[in-house]
Design a protein around this motif. Structure first.
Motif, short mmCIF file in Angstrom:
data_model
loop_
_atom_site.label_atom_id
_atom_site.label_comp_id
_atom_site.label_asym_id
_atom_site.label_seq_id
_atom_site.Cartn_x
_atom_site.Cartn_y
_atom_site.Cartn_z
N MET A 251 90.30 53.48 7.21
CA MET A 251 90.12 54.25 5.97
C MET A 251 91.21 53.91 4.95
O MET A 251 92.17 53.22 5.27
N LEU A 252 91.04 54.45 3.76
CA LEU A 252 91.97 54.14 2.69
C LEU A 252 93.23 55.01 2.82
O LEU A 252 93.16 56.23 2.71
N THR A 253 94.35 54.36 3.08
CA THR A 253 95.61 55.12 3.18
C THR A 253 96.65 54.42 2.31
O THR A 253 97.51 53.71 2.81
N GLU A 254 96.55 54.66 1.04
CA GLU A 254 97.44 53.96 0.11
C GLU A 254 98.66 54.79 -0.30
O GLU A 254 99.54 54.30 -0.99
N MET B 234 97.86 61.63 -9.01
CA MET B 234 99.30 61.89 -8.98
C MET B 234 99.73 62.26 -7.56
O MET B 234 100.91 62.32 -7.26
N THR B 235 98.77 62.53 -6.69
CA THR B 235 99.12 62.76 -5.28
C THR B 235 98.73 61.51 -4.50
O THR B 235 98.46 60.47 -5.08
N SER B 236 98.70 61.66 -3.19
CA SER B 236 98.44 60.50 -2.34
C SER B 236 96.98 60.01 -2.47
O SER B 236 96.05 60.82 -2.53
N ILE B 237 96.84 58.70 -2.46
CA ILE B 237 95.47 58.16 -2.46
C ILE B 237 95.16 57.82 -1.01
O ILE B 237 95.44 56.73 -0.52
#
Ligand code: ADP
Length: 695
Positions: A78-81, A166-169
């Motif tokens: 999954m996307l954990t940027e 502005m928070t975690s993507i």
């Protein structure tokens, strides 16, 4: 050595297997089948490639142009940027079965403010608007985009998504068919209801604890529960529905505030739960600092600058949890404070959930999660909150136990104080009773004294009365002989003219009267001396009692001489006052003469019997009535109606003189034919005789 090589070999094999398991096979394009996305979602994990646009200025055309400097990188899960500046582009390829169906693309963690989907459109890519709300969701504009409709081409089409936050993507991308998503969302409703219901119940219980036990810890935990419930609401995508009184930008802004507040209350609560202040003031200061920093970050978030502090908040949370974990380990392992065991277990739950989430948000997919993070978060939160509740309840129990122990202690104290008081009261009562008794005794003593005083006053009065009587008597007694003497003198002078025959008679009368008076005066004087208890020592001598009889005999007038006979005895030496003893003998003789009629005889005899000299005076007079025999020895007592003059003093004085000489005077016989009085005195020098010391 061989053994170590074996272990290494096995370790390498195990790690390889693990790597194969956790690393999904990536194949670029995803071809959907008719039954996909109905029961479970089709995850895009393993079919994604990403591109980071730090400036956030790239357009879809530039992205889709395939420029050499804009190369997408495939990602395995999954996307954990994490916290990325600018934008993150995601690319994936899809093809669908025919006939076409209603597909939906779900952005699983609905906390990314800006999400735009670019779908292929023959010539290029067009931005696609978010999906209409599925049944049950809130209509209208939403704070976070969660769903996009997908019209899948039969041949492979290339899609792009642009994320900016502005928070975690950090998100999972899933593909559903509409009915599949609706079922999934319904189960979300249940999960949401369950979590909120449980948290609500725990919240109420803790508010009650806070009220009943007057401990702010429960209030703090209630705050933890409250913020946790808000977190869950946001994670599960219910912020729009539940916080419907807020505008979408306000909801987006409050997320940052909630994250800061969660860190703040959780760290504060942990510090209190593990009683850091009691164990180390420095650890407690560190907790306070962390709380302060989170408070500051919350202010930033409130001001709309969460993106400036988001990474700090995330790192701070990781740091604080690690710090608390170390401290708790120290408390358990070194200090052996096992009462924190349950709390530590609950905290381990918090850490697990939080660290997993934090690592995801920070861009590290430690556990290789590629699906529903929101549900993991909701269920994890519920679990750790339940555990924490158990820890708090245990603390409440401990507090209650302490309280009841304290109550027992206070009760025991008050009981012992009561006993002490009772003891003191009884001691005081006894002392009071004692002093009461003493007082009573004193009152009685005074009463007795008063009585005695009154008696002595009475006796003084009696004495005064007696003295008055005596004076009256004596004056009469003196008057009478004086009258006699006067008459006799007159007669004497008359007789002198008539002839000398009567002179002798008259003179004898005068002598007799003078004798009587002398006797009376002697008795009075002796009585006074005896009453005063006074006896001059120089009058004490030892003499023969016969001498006293001789003196008495010599002192008798001629009439008396004829009537009184003396029988002297052997020498009877006595010690005392000769003169007083003469008074006694004379009194007895005079009484014998007085209370008998002439010429009856009066016999005086001296004998000695076993060391006692006895003077017996016997007359043949009227005798003493039986009732008067004791009384005649009392002062001024005169028996019956006496015609014979007298003072009632003679016998009293005589008996007192006898007693003071160690002897006695008694009426030994008396009847109509006469009386016998006996004076007994101890013979001086005789073995059984006692010297009359009192004289
Ligand atoms: P007084 O003779 O002056 O009355 P006493 O003390 O000598 O006082 O005697 C007290 C009383 O005892 C007398 O009044 C009398 O009644 C009685 N008494 C004393 N001696 C005799 C006696 N020898 N015979 C009869 N009565 C006596």
């Amino acid at each position: 050595m061989r053994r170590v090589t074996h272990i290494r070999f096995h370790l390498i094999i195990a790690l390889s297997i693990l790597f194969v398991c956790v690393t999904p096979q990536t194949s670029w394009a995803l071809s959907l089948q008719p039954g996909d996305g109905v029961g479970t979602p089709v995850s895009l994990a393993g079919h994604l490639a990403i591109l980071h646009d730090p400036t956030g200025t790239l357009t879809i055309d530039e992205i889709a142009s395939g420029r050499a400097d804009l190369q997408f990188k495939p990602i395995p899960s999954m996307l954990t940027e994490g916290y990325r500046r600018g934008a993150v582009w995601v690319r994936f390829s899809l093809s669908g079965p025919s006939p076409p169906r209603q597909w939906l693309l779900q952005v699983e963690r609905p906390l990314i403010e800006n999400v735009a989907l670019y779908a292929p459109d023959g010539s290029g890519h067009l931005v696609s608007s978010p999906s209409d709300v599925v049944s049950g969701d809130k209509p209208g504009p939403r704070a976070y985009t969660t769903l996009f409709p997908l019209a899948l081409p039969a041949t492979e089409g290339e899609y792009f998504i642009r994320f900016e936050s502005m928070t975690s993507i950090t998100t999972a991308l899933n593909i559903w068919q509409r009915e599949g998503y609706e079922t999934y969302r319904r189960s979300d409703h249940w999960i949401m209801g369950l979590v909120l219901g449980a948290i609500g119940a725990m919240l109420l219980a803790n508010l009650l604890f806070a009220y009943l036990l007057r401990d702010s810890l429960y209030l703090l935990y209630a705050a933890v529960l409250f913020v946790s419930s808000l977190m869950t609401i946001f994670h599960l995508g219910y912020a729009d529905e539940i916080l419907r009184f807020l505008e979408p930008p306000q909801i987006q802004r409050s997320w940052g505030v909630i994250v800061c507040l969660y860190s703040l209350v959780m760290v504060w609560f942990m510090g209190r739960l593990f009683e850091f202040r009691r164990h180390s003031i420095w650890a407690w200061r560190a907790i306070q600092l962390i709380v302060l920093l989170n408070g500051g970050a919350a202010v930033f978030a409130l001001a709309g600058h969460y993106n400036d502090v988001a990474l700090l908040v995330s790192r701070l949370q990781q740091f604080s949890y690690i710090f608390i974990a170390m401290a708790v380990l120290y408390l358990l392992a070194v200090r052996r404070q096992y009462q924190y065991l349950l709390s530590a277990l609950a905290f381990a739950g918090v850490i697990t959930v939080s660290l997993v989430m934090q690592s995801q948000y920070a861009g590290t997919n430690l556990l290789g999660i590629d699906s529903s993070l929101a549900r993991f978060m909701a269920v994890g939160t519920l679990v750790h909150l339940v555990l924490l509740s158990a820890a708090v309840a245990q603390r409440a129990r401990q507090a209650e136990r302490k309280l009841s122990e304290e109550k027992d202690r206070v009760l025991a104290l008050s009981r012992s104080a009561e006993q002490e008081l009772a003891l003191k009261v009884s001691v005081r009562t006894a002392a009071l009773a004692e002093s009461n008794a003493a007082l009573k005794d004193e009152v009685e003593r005074r009463h007795l004294l008063e009585l005695k005083l009154r008696q002595s006053l009475d006796s003084v009065n009696d004495a005064l009365a007696q003295q008055r009587d005596f004076v009256a008597l004596v004056s009469h007694e003196f008057r009478a002989p004086l009258a006699v003497i006067a008459a006799a003198a007159d007669n004497l002078s008359l007789a002198a003219t008539e002839g000398s025959g009567h002179i002798g008679q008259r003179a004898a009368k005068i002598r007799q009267t003078v004798k009587r008076m002398s006797m009376l005066i002697e008795n009075v004087l002796a009585g006074e001396r005896l009453d005063a208890g006074y006896a001059p020592r120089n009058t004490i001598e030892t003499f023969d009692l016969n001498e006293v009889l001789h003196t008495a005999e010599a002192g008798l007038d001629s009439d008396a001489t004829g009537r009184v006979s003396f029988a002297y005895g052997e020498r009877a030496p006595v010690k005392g006052d000769r003169h007083l003893l003469e008074i006694v003998v004379l009194n007895l003789i005079q009484n014998g003469l007085k209370y008998s009629t002439a010429p009856s005889a009066v016999a005086v005899r001296l004998t000695a019997d076993r060391g006692t000299a006895l003077v017996t005076v016997v007359d043949q007079g009227v005798g003493v009535a039986a009732d008067d025999r004791e009384l005649i020895f009392t002062k001024y007592y005169r028996a019956g109606e006496q015609r014979v003059p007298g003072s009632g003093l003679g016998l009293y004085v005589s008996k007192e003189i006898a007693r003071q000489h160690g002897g006695d005077l008694a009426l030994t016989a008396s009847d109509g034919a006469g009386s016998t009085f006996r004076l007994s005195l101890p013979i001086s020098g005789a073995p059984e005789g006692e010297p009359p010391d009192s004289i």
